[in-house]
Design a protein around this motif. Sequence first.
Motif, PDB file in Angstrom:
ATOM      1  N   ARG A 143       8.336   3.373   2.690  1.00 22.40           N
ATOM      2  CA  ARG A 143       8.255   4.833   2.579  1.00 22.40           C
ATOM      3  C   ARG A 143       8.252   5.293   1.123  1.00 22.40           C
ATOM      4  O   ARG A 143       7.549   6.246   0.755  1.00 22.40           O
ATOM      5  CB  ARG A 143       9.407   5.476   3.340  1.00 22.40           C
ATOM      6  CG  ARG A 143       9.260   5.360   4.859  1.00 22.40           C
ATOM      7  CD  ARG A 143      10.477   5.924   5.589  1.00 22.40           C
ATOM      8  NE  ARG A 143      10.310   5.843   7.040  1.00 22.40           N
ATOM      9  CZ  ARG A 143      11.233   6.167   7.914  1.00 22.40           C
ATOM     10  NH1 ARG A 143      12.442   6.587   7.498  1.00 22.40           N
ATOM     11  NH2 ARG A 143      11.005   6.086   9.210  1.00 22.40           N
ATOM     12  N   PHE A 144       9.035   4.620   0.310  1.00 23.64           N
ATOM     13  CA  PHE A 144       9.071   4.989  -1.109  1.00 23.64           C
ATOM     14  C   PHE A 144       7.727   4.689  -1.763  1.00 23.64           C
ATOM     15  O   PHE A 144       7.258   5.440  -2.628  1.00 23.64           O
ATOM     16  CB  PHE A 144      10.192   4.234  -1.827  1.00 23.64           C
ATOM     17  CG  PHE A 144      10.519   4.802  -3.179  1.00 23.64           C
ATOM     18  CD1 PHE A 144      11.341   5.912  -3.302  1.00 23.64           C
ATOM     19  CD2 PHE A 144       9.991   4.237  -4.330  1.00 23.64           C
ATOM     20  CE1 PHE A 144      11.633   6.453  -4.550  1.00 23.64           C
ATOM     21  CE2 PHE A 144      10.270   4.765  -5.573  1.00 23.64           C
ATOM     22  CZ  PHE A 144      11.094   5.882  -5.688  1.00 23.64           C
ATOM     23  N   HIS A 145       7.085   3.596  -1.321  1.00 21.84           N
ATOM     24  CA  HIS A 145       5.764   3.272  -1.854  1.00 21.84           C
ATOM     25  C   HIS A 145       4.749   4.334  -1.450  1.00 21.84           C
ATOM     26  O   HIS A 145       3.836   4.668  -2.215  1.00 21.84           O
ATOM     27  CB  HIS A 145       5.317   1.897  -1.349  1.00 21.84           C
ATOM     28  CG  HIS A 145       4.051   1.401  -1.959  1.00 21.84           C
ATOM     29  ND1 HIS A 145       3.838   1.331  -3.319  1.00 21.84           N
ATOM     30  CD2 HIS A 145       2.894   0.971  -1.384  1.00 21.84           C
ATOM     31  CE1 HIS A 145       2.635   0.865  -3.561  1.00 21.84           C
ATOM     32  NE2 HIS A 145       2.027   0.650  -2.400  1.00 21.84           N
ATOM     33  N   TYR A 146       4.904   4.881  -0.253  1.00 21.29           N
ATOM     34  CA  TYR A 146       4.041   5.984   0.191  1.00 21.29           C
ATOM     35  C   TYR A 146       4.193   7.165  -0.756  1.00 21.29           C
ATOM     36  O   TYR A 146       3.195   7.781  -1.165  1.00 21.29           O
ATOM     37  CB  TYR A 146       4.419   6.387   1.606  1.00 21.29           C
ATOM     38  CG  TYR A 146       3.629   7.551   2.158  1.00 21.29           C
ATOM     39  CD1 TYR A 146       2.472   7.356   2.907  1.00 21.29           C
ATOM     40  CD2 TYR A 146       4.032   8.881   1.919  1.00 21.29           C
ATOM     41  CE1 TYR A 146       1.744   8.425   3.407  1.00 21.29           C
ATOM     42  CE2 TYR A 146       3.316   9.953   2.416  1.00 21.29           C
ATOM     43  CZ  TYR A 146       2.166   9.721   3.154  1.00 21.29           C
ATOM     44  OH  TYR A 146       1.442  10.796   3.641  1.00 21.29           O
ATOM     45  N   VAL A 147       5.434   7.491  -1.092  1.00 21.01           N
ATOM     46  CA  VAL A 147       5.702   8.591  -2.034  1.00 21.01           C
ATOM     47  C   VAL A 147       5.032   8.307  -3.364  1.00 21.01           C
ATOM     48  O   VAL A 147       4.384   9.183  -3.958  1.00 21.01           O
ATOM     49  CB  VAL A 147       7.225   8.780  -2.224  1.00 21.01           C
ATOM     50  CG1 VAL A 147       7.506   9.786  -3.341  1.00 21.01           C
ATOM     51  CG2 VAL A 147       7.873   9.226  -0.920  1.00 21.01           C
ATOM     52  N   GLU A 148       5.184   7.082  -3.847  1.00 24.47           N
ATOM     53  CA  GLU A 148       4.608   6.676  -5.132  1.00 24.47           C
ATOM     54  C   GLU A 148       3.086   6.825  -5.128  1.00 24.47           C
ATOM     55  O   GLU A 148       2.491   7.373  -6.068  1.00 24.47           O
ATOM     56  CB  GLU A 148       4.997   5.225  -5.404  1.00 24.47           C
ATOM     57  CG  GLU A 148       4.521   4.669  -6.726  1.00 24.47           C
ATOM     58  CD  GLU A 148       4.949   3.223  -6.898  1.00 24.47           C
ATOM     59  OE1 GLU A 148       4.858   2.719  -8.037  1.00 24.47           O
ATOM     60  OE2 GLU A 148       5.371   2.589  -5.904  1.00 24.47           O
ATOM     61  N   GLN A 149       2.445   6.354  -4.044  1.00 25.24           N
ATOM     62  CA  GLN A 149       0.989   6.439  -3.948  1.00 25.24           C
ATOM     63  C   GLN A 149       0.516   7.890  -3.842  1.00 25.24           C
ATOM     64  O   GLN A 149      -0.492   8.272  -4.461  1.00 25.24           O
ATOM     65  CB  GLN A 149       0.503   5.645  -2.737  1.00 25.24           C
ATOM     66  CG  GLN A 149       0.616   4.138  -2.890  1.00 25.24           C
ATOM     67  CD  GLN A 149       0.109   3.406  -1.666  1.00 25.24           C
ATOM     68  OE1 GLN A 149       0.454   3.751  -0.530  1.00 25.24           O
ATOM     69  NE2 GLN A 149      -0.721   2.398  -1.874  1.00 25.24           N
ATOM     70  N   ALA A 150       1.244   8.697  -3.075  1.00 24.40           N
ATOM     71  CA  ALA A 150       0.870  10.104  -2.910  1.00 24.40           C
ATOM     72  C   ALA A 150       0.960  10.851  -4.237  1.00 24.40           C
ATOM     73  O   ALA A 150       0.097  11.681  -4.558  1.00 24.40           O
ATOM     74  CB  ALA A 150       1.760  10.767  -1.868  1.00 24.40           C
ATOM     75  N   LEU A 151       1.991  10.565  -4.996  1.00 20.90           N
ATOM     76  CA  LEU A 151       2.143  11.195  -6.314  1.00 20.90           C
ATOM     77  C   LEU A 151       1.009  10.778  -7.233  1.00 20.90           C
ATOM     78  O   LEU A 151       0.448  11.598  -7.970  1.00 20.90           O
ATOM     79  CB  LEU A 151       3.493  10.811  -6.933  1.00 20.90           C
ATOM     80  CG  LEU A 151       4.733  11.458  -6.319  1.00 20.90           C
ATOM     81  CD1 LEU A 151       5.992  10.819  -6.880  1.00 20.90           C
ATOM     82  CD2 LEU A 151       4.743  12.969  -6.595  1.00 20.90           C
ATOM     83  N   GLU A 152       0.656   9.513  -7.186  1.00 16.32           N
ATOM     84  CA  GLU A 152      -0.418   9.001  -8.045  1.00 16.32           C
ATOM     85  C   GLU A 152      -1.747   9.671  -7.707  1.00 16.32           C
ATOM     86  O   GLU A 152      -2.523  10.025  -8.603  1.00 16.32           O
ATOM     87  CB  GLU A 152      -0.528   7.487  -7.870  1.00 16.32           C
ATOM     88  CG  GLU A 152      -1.544   6.830  -8.804  1.00 16.32           C
ATOM     89  CD  GLU A 152      -1.590   5.323  -8.637  1.00 16.32           C
ATOM     90  OE1 GLU A 152      -2.620   4.733  -9.028  1.00 16.32           O
ATOM     91  OE2 GLU A 152      -0.620   4.748  -8.113  1.00 16.32           O
ATOM     92  N   LYS A 153      -2.002   9.867  -6.413  1.00 12.93           N
ATOM     93  CA  LYS A 153      -3.251  10.514  -5.996  1.00 12.93           C
ATOM     94  C   LYS A 153      -3.334  11.951  -6.487  1.00 12.93           C
ATOM     95  O   LYS A 153      -4.426  12.481  -6.724  1.00 12.93           O
ATOM     96  CB  LYS A 153      -3.375  10.481  -4.473  1.00 12.93           C
ATOM     97  CG  LYS A 153      -3.667   9.103  -3.913  1.00 12.93           C
ATOM     98  CD  LYS A 153      -3.723   9.135  -2.389  1.00 12.93           C
ATOM     99  CE  LYS A 153      -3.982   7.754  -1.806  1.00 12.93           C
ATOM    100  NZ  LYS A 153      -4.002   7.768  -0.322  1.00 12.93           N
ATOM    101  N   SER A 154      -2.176  12.594  -6.614  1.00 14.32           N
ATOM    102  CA  SER A 154      -2.164  13.997  -7.069  1.00 14.32           C
ATOM    103  C   SER A 154      -2.050  14.123  -8.579  1.00 14.32           C
ATOM    104  O   SER A 154      -1.895  15.223  -9.103  1.00 14.32           O
ATOM    105  CB  SER A 154      -0.989  14.739  -6.400  1.00 14.32           C
ATOM    106  OG  SER A 154       0.250  14.218  -6.854  1.00 14.32           O
ATOM    107  N   GLY A 155      -2.100  12.987  -9.266  1.00 18.99           N
ATOM    108  CA  GLY A 155      -2.012  13.009 -10.719  1.00 18.99           C
ATOM    109  C   GLY A 155      -0.584  13.089 -11.236  1.00 18.99           C
ATOM    110  O   GLY A 155      -0.364  13.378 -12.414  1.00 18.99           O
TER     111      GLY A 155
END
Length: 274
Positions: free
Chosen positions: A240-252
């Motif tokens: 789940r934390f990796h999901y957060v990390e990836q989502a943040l990266e996608k939004s810059g």
Amino acid sequence: MTPSKDISRLIEIMAALRAPKTGCPWDIEQDFATIAPYTIEEAYEVADAIARGDLDDLRDELGDLLLQVVYHAQMAEEAGAFAFPDVVQAITTKMIRRHPHVFGDEKARGAGMAKGMWEKIKAQEKAEKRDARLARGLDPEDNGKGFLDSVPVALPALTRALKLQEKAARVGFDWSEAAPILDKIEEEIGELREALAKGDTASIKDEFGDMLFAVVNLGRHLKLDSEAALSGTNEKFRSRFHYVEQALEKSGNTLEKATLPEMEALWQEAKSVK
């Protein structure tokens, strides 16, 4: 030295690494206590390769774990205690003895493993081990004289708690059902709250440990292994934390720059998909 599939080559390599004048300085200065943490770590890495289903890694990690066995055997041989062949003899003797329904005579094989035979065999082994220690002038009780002292101290704390509880339960020292343990957990949480209010560091640590011990006991009554349950939760948290990390990266954005509310919102998203 050249690689080989023969175990004798690994033993030769270990002996060369420990050779006083020509060996590896780091390997030479090690002892049982300093190597023990690596032995435990390698066992966990074997388990990790199995959990990931990576057979290439499993082959390598089993090799690393085997090296640990050879390492300890080499140090024992240097101390005049035993050598690697003695380790092999000990485990083969134990396996043959504990499986009379497989390796015994025709009558034993036909009868199968009789009820109570496993404990009877282990008791016999314990008696023989005790006699051997007495013959060497050692304390006959190699790891303590109490009923629970045979549970290894080096086990992971949650696993040791489970083993201690299981052994105590064999003589009737146990809850009859799971429900009262929930009350015990709530009681321990209350005592932890009191310790926190007082700011007593020693009491906080003590009460926190009591709470964890009670939680392990609840898991045991629910037929759950606390280590396995926590391992699953650890992986869920990582995913789940990796999901957060990836989502943040996608939004810059990044983990370092994101606010807690932003991460919490994405965490709730992750819970719905993972």
